[in-house]
Write a protein that holds these residues in place. Structure first.
Motif, PDB file in Angstrom:
ATOM      1  N   ILE A  63      12.460  18.943  -0.735  1.00 28.14           N
ATOM      2  CA  ILE A  63      11.996  19.204  -2.110  1.00 28.14           C
ATOM      3  C   ILE A  63      13.062  18.802  -3.129  1.00 28.14           C
ATOM      4  CG2 ILE A  63      11.374  21.063  -3.757  1.00 28.14           C
ATOM      5  CD1 ILE A  63       9.280  21.581  -1.921  1.00 28.14           C
ATOM      6  N   LEU A  64      12.593  18.194  -4.211  1.00 28.22           N
ATOM      7  CA  LEU A  64      13.490  17.828  -5.313  1.00 28.22           C
ATOM      8  C   LEU A  64      13.167  18.694  -6.524  1.00 28.22           C
ATOM      9  CD1 LEU A  64      13.036  13.942  -5.182  1.00 28.22           C
ATOM     10  CD2 LEU A  64      14.838  15.289  -4.092  1.00 28.22           C
ATOM     11  N   GLU A  65      14.212  19.073  -7.261  1.00 24.96           N
ATOM     12  CA  GLU A  65      13.976  19.832  -8.497  1.00 24.96           C
ATOM     13  C   GLU A  65      14.508  19.032  -9.683  1.00 24.96           C
ATOM     14  OE1 GLU A  65      15.205  23.975  -8.363  1.00 24.96           O
ATOM     15  OE2 GLU A  65      14.759  23.959  -6.216  1.00 24.96           O
ATOM     16  N   PHE A  66      13.781  19.117 -10.793  1.00 23.35           N
ATOM     17  CA  PHE A  66      14.141  18.327 -11.970  1.00 23.35           C
ATOM     18  C   PHE A  66      14.433  19.210 -13.173  1.00 23.35           C
ATOM     19  CE2 PHE A  66      12.008  15.523  -9.083  1.00 23.35           C
ATOM     20  CZ  PHE A  66      12.752  14.366  -9.170  1.00 23.35           C
ATOM     21  N   SER A  67      15.019  18.606 -14.212  1.00 25.69           N
ATOM     22  CA  SER A  67      15.504  19.389 -15.358  1.00 25.69           C
ATOM     23  C   SER A  67      14.386  20.141 -16.087  1.00 25.69           C
ATOM     24  CB  SER A  67      16.256  18.493 -16.338  1.00 25.69           C
ATOM     25  OG  SER A  67      15.471  17.393 -16.665  1.00 25.69           O
ATOM     26  N   ASP A  68      13.137  19.661 -15.999  1.00 23.87           N
ATOM     27  CA  ASP A  68      12.045  20.379 -16.669  1.00 23.87           C
ATOM     28  C   ASP A  68      11.334  21.332 -15.699  1.00 23.87           C
ATOM     29  OD1 ASP A  68      10.804  18.639 -15.003  1.00 23.87           O
ATOM     30  OD2 ASP A  68       9.487  17.753 -16.495  1.00 23.87           O
ATOM     31  N   GLU A  69      12.037  21.674 -14.600  1.00 22.07           N
ATOM     32  CA  GLU A  69      11.554  22.610 -13.572  1.00 22.07           C
ATOM     33  C   GLU A  69      10.453  22.043 -12.676  1.00 22.07           C
ATOM     34  OE1 GLU A  69      10.918  26.452 -15.324  1.00 22.07           O
ATOM     35  OE2 GLU A  69      12.932  26.421 -16.176  1.00 22.07           O
ATOM     36  N   LEU A  70      10.165  20.764 -12.822  1.00 26.50           N
ATOM     37  CA  LEU A  70       9.206  20.114 -11.918  1.00 26.50           C
ATOM     38  C   LEU A  70       9.786  20.119 -10.502  1.00 26.50           C
ATOM     39  CD1 LEU A  70       6.664  18.047 -11.614  1.00 26.50           C
ATOM     40  CD2 LEU A  70       8.441  16.300 -11.723  1.00 26.50           C
ATOM     41  N   LYS A  71       8.907  20.348  -9.498  1.00 24.50           N
ATOM     42  CA  LYS A  71       9.344  20.245  -8.101  1.00 24.50           C
ATOM     43  C   LYS A  71       8.495  19.182  -7.419  1.00 24.50           C
ATOM     44  CE  LYS A  71      11.111  24.857  -7.495  1.00 24.50           C
ATOM     45  NZ  LYS A  71      11.245  26.018  -6.667  1.00 24.50           N
ATOM     46  N   ASN A 127      12.718  11.560 -15.624  1.00 24.71           N
ATOM     47  CA  ASN A 127      13.125  12.944 -15.397  1.00 24.71           C
ATOM     48  C   ASN A 127      14.528  12.952 -14.796  1.00 24.71           C
ATOM     49  OD1 ASN A 127      12.834  15.718 -15.371  1.00 24.71           O
ATOM     50  ND2 ASN A 127      10.732  15.593 -14.597  1.00 24.71           N
ATOM     51  N   CYS A 128      15.188  14.093 -14.882  1.00 19.51           N
ATOM     52  CA  CYS A 128      16.561  14.157 -14.391  1.00 19.51           C
ATOM     53  C   CYS A 128      16.635  15.065 -13.165  1.00 19.51           C
ATOM     54  CB  CYS A 128      17.443  14.694 -15.528  1.00 19.51           C
ATOM     55  SG  CYS A 128      19.166  14.728 -15.086  1.00 19.51           S
ATOM     56  N   LEU A 129      17.100  14.523 -12.053  1.00 17.91           N
ATOM     57  CA  LEU A 129      17.212  15.306 -10.810  1.00 17.91           C
ATOM     58  C   LEU A 129      18.312  16.366 -10.969  1.00 17.91           C
ATOM     59  CD1 LEU A 129      16.439  15.569  -7.754  1.00 17.91           C
ATOM     60  CD2 LEU A 129      18.297  13.968  -7.279  1.00 17.91           C
ATOM     61  N   THR A 130      17.998  17.622 -10.582  1.00 20.23           N
ATOM     62  CA  THR A 130      19.014  18.675 -10.707  1.00 20.23           C
ATOM     63  C   THR A 130      19.372  19.293  -9.357  1.00 20.23           C
ATOM     64  OG1 THR A 130      17.237  20.204 -11.266  1.00 20.23           O
ATOM     65  CG2 THR A 130      18.529  19.340 -13.107  1.00 20.23           C
ATOM     66  N   LYS A 131      18.462  19.152  -8.368  1.00 25.81           N
ATOM     67  CA  LYS A 131      18.765  19.781  -7.068  1.00 25.81           C
ATOM     68  C   LYS A 131      17.951  19.128  -5.947  1.00 25.81           C
ATOM     69  CE  LYS A 131      18.933  24.209  -4.824  1.00 25.81           C
ATOM     70  NZ  LYS A 131      18.402  25.537  -4.691  1.00 25.81           N
ATOM     71  N   ILE A 132      18.585  19.054  -4.773  1.00 30.60           N
ATOM     72  CA  ILE A 132      17.843  18.585  -3.589  1.00 30.60           C
ATOM     73  C   ILE A 132      17.880  19.701  -2.548  1.00 30.60           C
ATOM     74  CG2 ILE A 132      17.653  16.840  -1.763  1.00 30.60           C
ATOM     75  CD1 ILE A 132      19.340  14.953  -3.444  1.00 30.60           C
ATOM     76  N   SER A 152       0.810  -1.229   0.000  1.00 30.65           N
ATOM     77  CA  SER A 152       0.000   0.000   0.000  1.00 30.65           C
ATOM     78  C   SER A 152       0.843   1.280   0.000  1.00 30.65           C
ATOM     79  CB  SER A 152      -0.935  -0.002   1.209  1.00 30.65           C
ATOM     80  OG  SER A 152      -0.144   0.027   2.377  1.00 30.65           O
ATOM     81  N   LEU A 153       2.164   1.148   0.096  1.00 33.51           N
ATOM     82  CA  LEU A 153       2.991   2.368   0.186  1.00 33.51           C
ATOM     83  C   LEU A 153       3.036   3.137  -1.138  1.00 33.51           C
ATOM     84  CD1 LEU A 153       6.159   1.249   2.169  1.00 33.51           C
ATOM     85  CD2 LEU A 153       4.364   2.804   2.925  1.00 33.51           C
ATOM     86  N   PRO A 154       2.947   4.475  -1.097  1.00 27.94           N
ATOM     87  CA  PRO A 154       3.100   5.234  -2.342  1.00 27.94           C
ATOM     88  C   PRO A 154       4.586   5.376  -2.690  1.00 27.94           C
ATOM     89  CG  PRO A 154       2.592   6.706  -0.505  1.00 27.94           C
ATOM     90  CD  PRO A 154       2.663   5.318   0.069  1.00 27.94           C
ATOM     91  N   ILE A 155       4.997   4.721  -3.769  1.00 22.65           N
ATOM     92  CA  ILE A 155       6.416   4.772  -4.176  1.00 22.65           C
ATOM     93  C   ILE A 155       6.505   5.417  -5.555  1.00 22.65           C
ATOM     94  CG2 ILE A 155       8.506   3.417  -4.655  1.00 22.65           C
ATOM     95  CD1 ILE A 155       7.333   1.162  -2.939  1.00 22.65           C
ATOM     96  N   LEU A 156       7.397   6.398  -5.671  1.00 27.45           N
ATOM     97  CA  LEU A 156       7.632   7.025  -6.972  1.00 27.45           C
ATOM     98  C   LEU A 156       9.099   6.804  -7.345  1.00 27.45           C
ATOM     99  CD1 LEU A 156       6.893   8.967  -9.331  1.00 27.45           C
ATOM    100  CD2 LEU A 156       7.581  10.837  -7.847  1.00 27.45           C
ATOM    101  N   VAL A 157       9.322   6.205  -8.509  1.00 26.83           N
ATOM    102  CA  VAL A 157      10.697   5.991  -8.970  1.00 26.83           C
ATOM    103  C   VAL A 157      10.961   6.943 -10.130  1.00 26.83           C
ATOM    104  CG1 VAL A 157      12.302   4.336  -9.982  1.00 26.83           C
ATOM    105  CG2 VAL A 157      10.658   3.560  -8.286  1.00 26.83           C
ATOM    106  N   VAL A 158      12.099   7.653 -10.062  1.00 37.09           N
ATOM    107  CA  VAL A 158      12.446   8.598 -11.132  1.00 37.09           C
ATOM    108  C   VAL A 158      13.801   8.204 -11.717  1.00 37.09           C
ATOM    109  CG1 VAL A 158      12.699  11.038 -11.733  1.00 37.09           C
ATOM    110  CG2 VAL A 158      11.393  10.409  -9.691  1.00 37.09           C
ATOM    111  N   ASP A 159      13.875   8.201 -13.047  1.00 37.00           N
ATOM    112  CA  ASP A 159      15.171   7.951 -13.695  1.00 37.00           C
ATOM    113  C   ASP A 159      15.260   8.811 -14.955  1.00 37.00           C
ATOM    114  OD1 ASP A 159      17.361   5.389 -13.411  1.00 37.00           O
ATOM    115  OD2 ASP A 159      17.383   6.518 -15.292  1.00 37.00           O
ATOM    116  N   SER A 160      16.484   9.242 -15.263  1.00 35.90           N
ATOM    117  CA  SER A 160      16.662  10.101 -16.443  1.00 35.90           C
ATOM    118  C   SER A 160      16.608   9.293 -17.741  1.00 35.90           C
ATOM    119  CB  SER A 160      17.980  10.866 -16.341  1.00 35.90           C
ATOM    120  OG  SER A 160      19.014   9.975 -15.997  1.00 35.90           O
TER     121      SER A 160
END
Ligand SMILES: Cc1cc2nc3c(=O)[nH]c(=O)nc-3n(C[C@H](O)[C@H](O)[C@H](O)COP(=O)(O)OP(=O)(O)OC[C@H]3O[C@@H](n4cnc5c(N)ncnc54)[C@H](O)[C@@H]3O)c2cc1C
Length: 391
Positions: free
Chosen positions: A90-98, A79-84, A30-38
């Motif tokens: 908060i995480l920031e990604f290359s397409d400005e998604l937070k 997506n590509c992580l650009t900043k933590i 039941s855990l909400p898991i989000l996996v991100v990869d470039s």
């Protein structure tokens, strides 16, 4: 039990990230898991040599993330992580998604390390990911159509250098004159003695020239300059493949988090980043306090991933995490077409049987999805008789 409002975010779906995600989902569906990869595909790096030699098909070693994670009920985002921002979670990604997270797992792997040696970035080929593999494959295939005995240098006498040298020699017999350059006085200096001895035999059999105690000083478009006890020598080259080292892929992280001595993120034995108990770093990017000697391998990354899944399940239940312990299951290296060497858990094996055993072991490690089941079973059925012998 603590409640989870924001997701557990895993950035980097290689060996470590994939293992955490799939194991955690099994432990707590039941855990909400989000996996991100470039990237959009997983790459099973230990099998890149077999893709180069066409011993396996590319799709067998590179299943799509979307398939793996949708089969497991996990959300995947390319997506590509650009900043933590650790303070705000908060995480920031290359397409400005937070994105905000409740727990964060980072495992973004390694990139080649050129050690700032002149001309390496511009004039060498690498062998670290899918893109490198395609680029190298295309160069080698094109070369096949032109003259033979092209001068090919491989820099680095570690597993990657040795495995590539043997494979290339077997695929392109007599097409290349291969030299392996190693700065220390032996190849595979950090590997098991049995595998080193087998590798020496394999290199000799293939007449690969080994230059020990030799350091690359510069690579230009046409030459490679090597320093040894005889001084500096410049040799003509057609291609140089750089496998001399990797560094952690951490361009999104402030340097304060990276240890000066190891160039990686220091974590405690619960794999937590100092002062951020809800953040974890695994695999090639991290180093565990007190376990600094652990090798940079998929084996370590996967064991860390499995352990972290258990710890996250404990933390979410309000329980204390358990310290990570590494179990050395041995090592395997491929040594040309249809040959390998295995050493570990009291077993040593070489030649064709080791090659088949290595493939079977890796097939069992591929993400558990339809595509890999197909590939694993195709290997097994094709080689049934050999497996019977092995077991
Ligand atoms: C050719 C080769 C052969 C190898 N053979 C072996 C072997 O036989 N045995 C062994 O144990 N080890 C082997 N290794 C080492 C092993 O592959 C690595 O140690 C292992 O992949 C590390 O796992 P990881 O999860 O840390 O990183 P990786 O598996 O490299 O995964 C990192 C993931 O992070 C993603 N990523 C990177 N940056 C970002 C970002 N900013 N945002 C989002 N996603 C990002 C990448 O796309 C990638 O999917 C080999 C390596 C190579 C290159």
């Amino acid at each position: 039990m603590k409640s989870i409002q924001k997701p557990i975010v895993i950035v980097g779906a290689g060996f470590a990230g994939m293992t955490v995600a799939l194991n955690l989902k099994n432990l707590n569906p039941s855990l909400p898991i989000l996996v991100v990869d470039s990237e959009s595909k997983f790459i099973f790096k230990p099998l890149m040599y077999e893709v180069l030699s066409k011993e396996i098909r590319i799709w067998e070693a590179t299943p799509k993330f979307a398939n793996i994670f949708s089969d497991a009920g996990i959300t995947f985002l390319k997506n590509c992580l650009t900043k933590i921002s650790f303070k705000e979670n908060i995480l920031e990604f290359s397409d400005e998604l937070k994105l905000s997270y409740q727990y964060l797992v980072i495992c973004t792997g390694s990139i080649p390390n050129s050690f700032f040696i002149k001309g390496v970035e511009e004039n060498c080929y690498f062998f670290n990911d899918f893109h490198d593999l395609n680029k190298l494959k295309s160069f080698l295939t094109k070369s096949q159509k032109t003259s033979s005995h092209k001068k090919l240098f491989i820099v680095g006498g570690g597993p990657s250098g040795i495995e590539l040298a043997c494979k290339i020699q077997d695929i392109f017999t007599d097409q290349f004159q291969i030299s392996l350059i190693e700065k220390s006085n032996e190849i595979l200096s950090r590997n098991k003695i049995f595998n080193r001895e087998q590798a020496e035999i394999a290199l000799e059999k293939r007449k690969i020239n080994i230059l020990l105690n030799s350091t690359v000083k510069e690579v230009s478009k046409t030459e490679i300059s090597i320093s040894s006890e005889d001084g500096i020598t410049s040799l003509d080259k057609d291609i140089v493949i750089w496998t001399a080292g990797v560094k952690p892929n951490l361009s999104y992280l402030e340097t304060d988090y990276i240890t000066k001595k190891y160039g990686r993120i220091l974590v405690n034995n619960n794999l937590q980043i100092e002062n951020h108990n809800n953040c974890f770093a695994l695999g090639d990017i991290s180093i565990i306090s007190g376990m600094e000697e652990l090798p940079i391998t998929a084996q370590v990354a996967m064991q860390e991933g499995k352990h972290l899944a258990k710890n996250l399940a404990l933390l979410i239940q309000g329980k204390d995490p358990l310290p990570f312990e590494f179990q050395d299951n041995g090592e395997m290296i491929s040594l040309g077409i249809g040959e390998a060497s295995i050493s570990g858990l009291g077993v040593t094996l070489s030649g064709k049987l080791a090659f088949e055993a290595r493939r079977l072991i890796y097939a069992s490690k591929l993400p558990d999805i339809n595509e890999s089941i197909k590939s694993a079973s195709s290997w097994i059925f094709q080689k049934k008789s050999i497996f019977k012998k092995f077991f």
